[in-house]
Design a protein around this motif. Structure first.
Motif, mmCIF file in Angstrom:
data_model
loop_
_atom_site.group_PDB
_atom_site.id
_atom_site.type_symbol
_atom_site.label_atom_id
_atom_site.label_comp_id
_atom_site.label_asym_id
_atom_site.label_seq_id
_atom_site.Cartn_x
_atom_site.Cartn_y
_atom_site.Cartn_z
ATOM 1 N N THR A 1 -54.138 -27.437 158.077
ATOM 2 C CA THR A 1 -53.143 -27.704 157.030
ATOM 3 C C THR A 1 -53.153 -26.577 156.012
ATOM 4 O O THR A 1 -54.211 -26.059 155.661
ATOM 5 N N ARG A 2 -51.995 -26.212 155.557
ATOM 6 C CA ARG A 2 -51.864 -25.209 154.496
ATOM 7 C C ARG A 2 -51.121 -25.824 153.318
ATOM 8 O O ARG A 2 -50.197 -26.605 153.500
ATOM 9 N N ARG A 3 -51.510 -25.467 152.144
ATOM 10 C CA ARG A 3 -50.840 -25.942 150.930
ATOM 11 C C ARG A 3 -49.898 -24.864 150.417
ATOM 12 O O ARG A 3 -50.196 -23.686 150.490
ATOM 13 N N VAL A 4 -48.787 -25.301 149.883
ATOM 14 C CA VAL A 4 -47.849 -24.385 149.248
ATOM 15 C C VAL A 4 -47.940 -24.638 147.754
ATOM 16 O O VAL A 4 -47.694 -25.743 147.292
ATOM 17 N N HIS A 5 -48.287 -23.608 147.039
ATOM 18 C CA HIS A 5 -48.468 -23.744 145.603
ATOM 19 C C HIS A 5 -47.183 -23.406 144.856
ATOM 20 O O HIS A 5 -46.378 -22.602 145.294
ATOM 21 N N THR A 6 -47.036 -24.008 143.698
ATOM 22 C CA THR A 6 -45.863 -23.789 142.855
ATOM 23 C C THR A 6 -45.698 -22.315 142.518
ATOM 24 O O THR A 6 -44.594 -21.789 142.521
ATOM 25 N N ALA A 7 -46.787 -21.618 142.253
ATOM 26 C CA ALA A 7 -46.707 -20.198 141.905
ATOM 27 C C ALA A 7 -46.073 -19.409 143.041
ATOM 28 O O ALA A 7 -45.261 -18.517 142.817
ATOM 29 N N TYR A 8 -46.442 -19.727 144.269
ATOM 30 C CA TYR A 8 -45.871 -19.038 145.429
ATOM 31 C C TYR A 8 -44.372 -19.281 145.508
ATOM 32 O O TYR A 8 -43.604 -18.353 145.730
ATOM 33 N N ILE A 9 -43.944 -20.506 145.315
ATOM 34 C CA ILE A 9 -42.515 -20.845 145.353
ATOM 35 C C ILE A 9 -41.770 -20.085 144.260
ATOM 36 O O ILE A 9 -40.679 -19.567 144.478
ATOM 37 N N LYS A 10 -42.351 -19.991 143.081
ATOM 38 C CA LYS A 10 -41.716 -19.257 141.984
ATOM 39 C C LYS A 10 -41.563 -17.780 142.332
ATOM 40 O O LYS A 10 -40.552 -17.167 142.020
ATOM 41 N N ILE A 11 -42.562 -17.200 142.981
ATOM 42 C CA ILE A 11 -42.488 -15.794 143.384
ATOM 43 C C ILE A 11 -41.380 -15.599 144.405
ATOM 44 O O ILE A 11 -40.594 -14.657 144.306
ATOM 45 N N VAL A 12 -41.283 -16.487 145.382
ATOM 46 C CA VAL A 12 -40.241 -16.388 146.401
ATOM 47 C C VAL A 12 -38.870 -16.517 145.761
ATOM 48 O O VAL A 12 -37.961 -15.736 146.053
ATOM 49 N N SER B 1 -38.030 -15.821 142.704
ATOM 50 C CA SER B 1 -37.790 -14.605 141.927
ATOM 51 C C SER B 1 -37.377 -13.460 142.830
ATOM 52 O O SER B 1 -36.477 -12.690 142.505
ATOM 53 N N PHE B 2 -38.019 -13.348 143.996
ATOM 54 C CA PHE B 2 -37.682 -12.295 144.942
ATOM 55 C C PHE B 2 -36.258 -12.465 145.450
ATOM 56 O O PHE B 2 -35.503 -11.499 145.516
ATOM 57 N N VAL B 3 -35.869 -13.687 145.783
ATOM 58 C CA VAL B 3 -34.519 -13.954 146.279
ATOM 59 C C VAL B 3 -33.496 -13.635 145.189
ATOM 60 O O VAL B 3 -32.487 -12.975 145.449
ATOM 61 N N THR B 4 -33.753 -14.052 143.966
ATOM 62 C CA THR B 4 -32.854 -13.763 142.857
ATOM 63 C C THR B 4 -32.731 -12.260 142.643
ATOM 64 O O THR B 4 -31.621 -11.737 142.467
ATOM 65 N N LEU B 5 -33.826 -11.554 142.689
ATOM 66 C CA LEU B 5 -33.816 -10.105 142.537
ATOM 67 C C LEU B 5 -33.013 -9.447 143.664
ATOM 68 O O LEU B 5 -32.238 -8.527 143.427
ATOM 69 N N THR B 6 -33.169 -9.938 144.870
ATOM 70 C CA THR B 6 -32.440 -9.394 146.007
ATOM 71 C C THR B 6 -30.944 -9.623 145.847
ATOM 72 O O THR B 6 -30.136 -8.722 146.127
#
Length: 62
Positions: A3-14, A16-21
């Motif tokens: 199992t892997r956890r997805v953290h809120t910080a990771y989602i925020k980075i993604v 931000s990257f999409v918005t920047l793109t």
């Protein structure tokens, strides 16, 4: 099963990257319009953006 956890910080980075793109593509389209350039999007992400936004058709290389 592992199992892997997805953290809120990771989602925020993604996000931000999409918005920047999106902003980068928008700036590229504006530059192309001002300079009479056609764009051939090779990146699948950019290509999808050009397919979804009909206003970008004038700078899309056919």
């Amino acid at each position: 099963m592992r199992t892997r956890r997805v953290h809120t910080a990771y989602i925020k980075i993604v996000r931000s990257f999409v918005t920047l793109t999106y902003e980068l593509i928008k700036a590229m389209v504006e530059y192309a319009r001002e300079n009479g350039i056609k764009i051939l999007p090779l990146c699948p992400f950019a290509k999808g953006r050009f397919e979804r936004i009909s206003e970008y058709a004038d700078v899309l290389h056919q």
